[in-house]
Design a protein around this motif. Sequence first.
Motif, mmCIF file in Angstrom:
data_model
loop_
_atom_site.group_PDB
_atom_site.id
_atom_site.type_symbol
_atom_site.label_atom_id
_atom_site.label_comp_id
_atom_site.label_asym_id
_atom_site.label_seq_id
_atom_site.Cartn_x
_atom_site.Cartn_y
_atom_site.Cartn_z
ATOM 1 N N SER A 31 15.248 -1.646 13.533
ATOM 2 C CA SER A 31 17.087 -1.691 13.055
ATOM 3 C C SER A 31 17.776 -2.164 14.469
ATOM 4 O O SER A 31 18.100 -2.818 15.082
ATOM 5 C CB SER A 31 17.608 -0.757 12.676
ATOM 6 O OG SER A 31 17.899 0.314 13.468
ATOM 7 N N ASN A 54 25.517 -15.061 3.583
ATOM 8 C CA ASN A 54 23.997 -15.112 2.174
ATOM 9 C C ASN A 54 23.076 -14.512 3.037
ATOM 10 O O ASN A 54 21.770 -14.158 2.244
ATOM 11 C CB ASN A 54 24.408 -16.054 1.322
ATOM 12 C CG ASN A 54 25.647 -16.177 0.625
ATOM 13 O OD1 ASN A 54 26.024 -15.036 0.797
ATOM 14 N ND2 ASN A 54 25.021 -17.229 0.445
ATOM 15 N N GLU A 55 22.240 -15.335 3.487
ATOM 16 C CA GLU A 55 21.226 -15.039 4.885
ATOM 17 C C GLU A 55 20.918 -13.991 5.748
ATOM 18 O O GLU A 55 20.201 -13.414 6.127
ATOM 19 C CB GLU A 55 21.304 -16.475 5.876
ATOM 20 C CG GLU A 55 19.525 -16.484 7.399
ATOM 21 C CD GLU A 55 18.328 -17.073 5.730
ATOM 22 O OE1 GLU A 55 17.986 -16.039 6.397
ATOM 23 O OE2 GLU A 55 18.147 -17.409 5.044
ATOM 24 N N ILE A 57 22.980 -11.451 5.305
ATOM 25 C CA ILE A 57 23.578 -10.441 4.294
ATOM 26 C C ILE A 57 21.860 -10.638 3.961
ATOM 27 O O ILE A 57 21.134 -9.093 3.992
ATOM 28 C CB ILE A 57 23.928 -10.901 3.291
ATOM 29 C CG1 ILE A 57 25.302 -10.355 3.530
ATOM 30 C CG2 ILE A 57 24.053 -9.339 1.414
ATOM 31 C CD1 ILE A 57 26.950 -10.114 2.825
ATOM 32 N N SER A 58 20.907 -11.361 3.175
ATOM 33 C CA SER A 58 19.492 -11.285 3.119
ATOM 34 C C SER A 58 18.533 -10.591 4.402
ATOM 35 O O SER A 58 17.449 -9.602 3.905
ATOM 36 C CB SER A 58 19.228 -12.625 2.832
ATOM 37 O OG SER A 58 17.855 -12.582 2.390
ATOM 38 N N GLN A 59 18.756 -10.711 5.255
ATOM 39 C CA GLN A 59 17.880 -10.317 6.625
ATOM 40 C C GLN A 59 18.112 -9.056 6.666
ATOM 41 O O GLN A 59 17.205 -8.279 7.446
ATOM 42 C CB GLN A 59 18.273 -10.701 8.104
ATOM 43 C CG GLN A 59 18.221 -12.647 8.104
ATOM 44 C CD GLN A 59 18.050 -12.942 8.793
ATOM 45 O OE1 GLN A 59 18.947 -12.911 9.708
ATOM 46 N NE2 GLN A 59 17.906 -14.898 8.986
ATOM 47 N N THR A 60 19.445 -8.397 6.538
ATOM 48 C CA THR A 60 19.640 -7.431 6.146
ATOM 49 C C THR A 60 19.075 -6.560 5.979
ATOM 50 O O THR A 60 18.907 -5.295 5.647
ATOM 51 C CB THR A 60 21.427 -6.772 6.877
ATOM 52 O OG1 THR A 60 22.291 -7.897 8.025
ATOM 53 C CG2 THR A 60 22.025 -5.247 7.744
ATOM 54 N N THR A 61 19.039 -6.745 4.535
ATOM 55 C CA THR A 61 19.307 -6.303 3.181
ATOM 56 C C THR A 61 17.610 -5.898 3.208
ATOM 57 O O THR A 61 16.811 -5.154 3.075
ATOM 58 C CB THR A 61 19.081 -6.574 2.177
ATOM 59 O OG1 THR A 61 20.760 -7.302 1.902
ATOM 60 C CG2 THR A 61 18.551 -6.135 1.022
ATOM 61 N N GLN A 62 16.802 -6.499 3.579
ATOM 62 C CA GLN A 62 15.097 -6.444 4.162
ATOM 63 C C GLN A 62 14.595 -6.094 5.116
ATOM 64 O O GLN A 62 13.822 -5.024 5.128
ATOM 65 C CB GLN A 62 14.838 -8.610 4.795
ATOM 66 C CG GLN A 62 14.411 -9.440 3.312
ATOM 67 C CD GLN A 62 14.354 -10.119 4.395
ATOM 68 O OE1 GLN A 62 13.455 -10.793 5.822
ATOM 69 N NE2 GLN A 62 14.248 -11.617 2.943
ATOM 70 N N ALA A 64 16.800 -3.595 6.360
ATOM 71 C CA ALA A 64 16.518 -1.731 5.309
ATOM 72 C C ALA A 64 16.175 -1.230 4.648
ATOM 73 O O ALA A 64 15.024 -0.313 4.223
ATOM 74 C CB ALA A 64 18.250 -1.921 3.975
ATOM 75 N N MET A 65 14.790 -2.322 3.459
ATOM 76 C CA MET A 65 13.988 -2.169 2.809
ATOM 77 C C MET A 65 12.805 -1.911 3.449
ATOM 78 O O MET A 65 12.447 -1.316 3.227
ATOM 79 C CB MET A 65 13.481 -3.532 1.643
ATOM 80 C CG MET A 65 15.033 -3.755 0.585
ATOM 81 S SD MET A 65 14.779 -5.447 -0.575
ATOM 82 C CE MET A 65 12.974 -5.147 -0.797
ATOM 83 N N LYS A 68 13.035 1.945 4.775
ATOM 84 C CA LYS A 68 12.936 3.065 3.713
ATOM 85 C C LYS A 68 11.260 2.734 2.941
ATOM 86 O O LYS A 68 11.059 3.645 3.000
ATOM 87 C CB LYS A 68 13.921 2.377 2.551
ATOM 88 C CG LYS A 68 15.687 2.611 2.539
ATOM 89 C CD LYS A 68 15.803 4.255 2.911
ATOM 90 C CE LYS A 68 17.078 4.783 3.265
ATOM 91 N NZ LYS A 68 17.440 5.738 3.300
#
Length: 149
Positions: A31, A54-55, A57-62, A64-65, A68
């Motif tokens: 991160s 949107n891109e 947020i998508s990259q940030t979500t990926q 975080a996934m 995890k």
Amino acid sequence: MSIDSITGVVSTQAAAAAASAAAAPKQTMDSEVFMSLLVSQLRNQDPSSPMDTNEMISQTTQLAMMEKITELTETGTENFSLQMRIAASAIVGKQVSYLDSTTGLPIKGTADSVSFTGVVPTVSVGGKDIPLDLIAGITTTSAATTTAS
């Protein structure tokens, strides 16, 4: 007022450690690296054509996934290691069998102790350390000494 120059001696060990740290680039994407790249991208983006939110947020979500999943993998590995230790501890005092690595013949003996020094626990059978994954069979000592009447 004059200013004295700075002089000093840098130890060769400290210089070598600093050089090796600088020479060994980070091999993993975490991160911290991602946020550094994102900030650099935002600083250098074209103001007339900003980055798509949107891109981002998508990259940030990926990311975080990915973090995890990495944590879940580490937890699973620790859980497996703990299960091997528990299983190895339960063998002590029981009859075990394994294949001798040099002769290929089956050998039976009583598990005397367990060592957790390596990645795979080793079981001491008759003074010989056998990795837990090479144990082929386990019987209780009372079942092994049962006599027919």
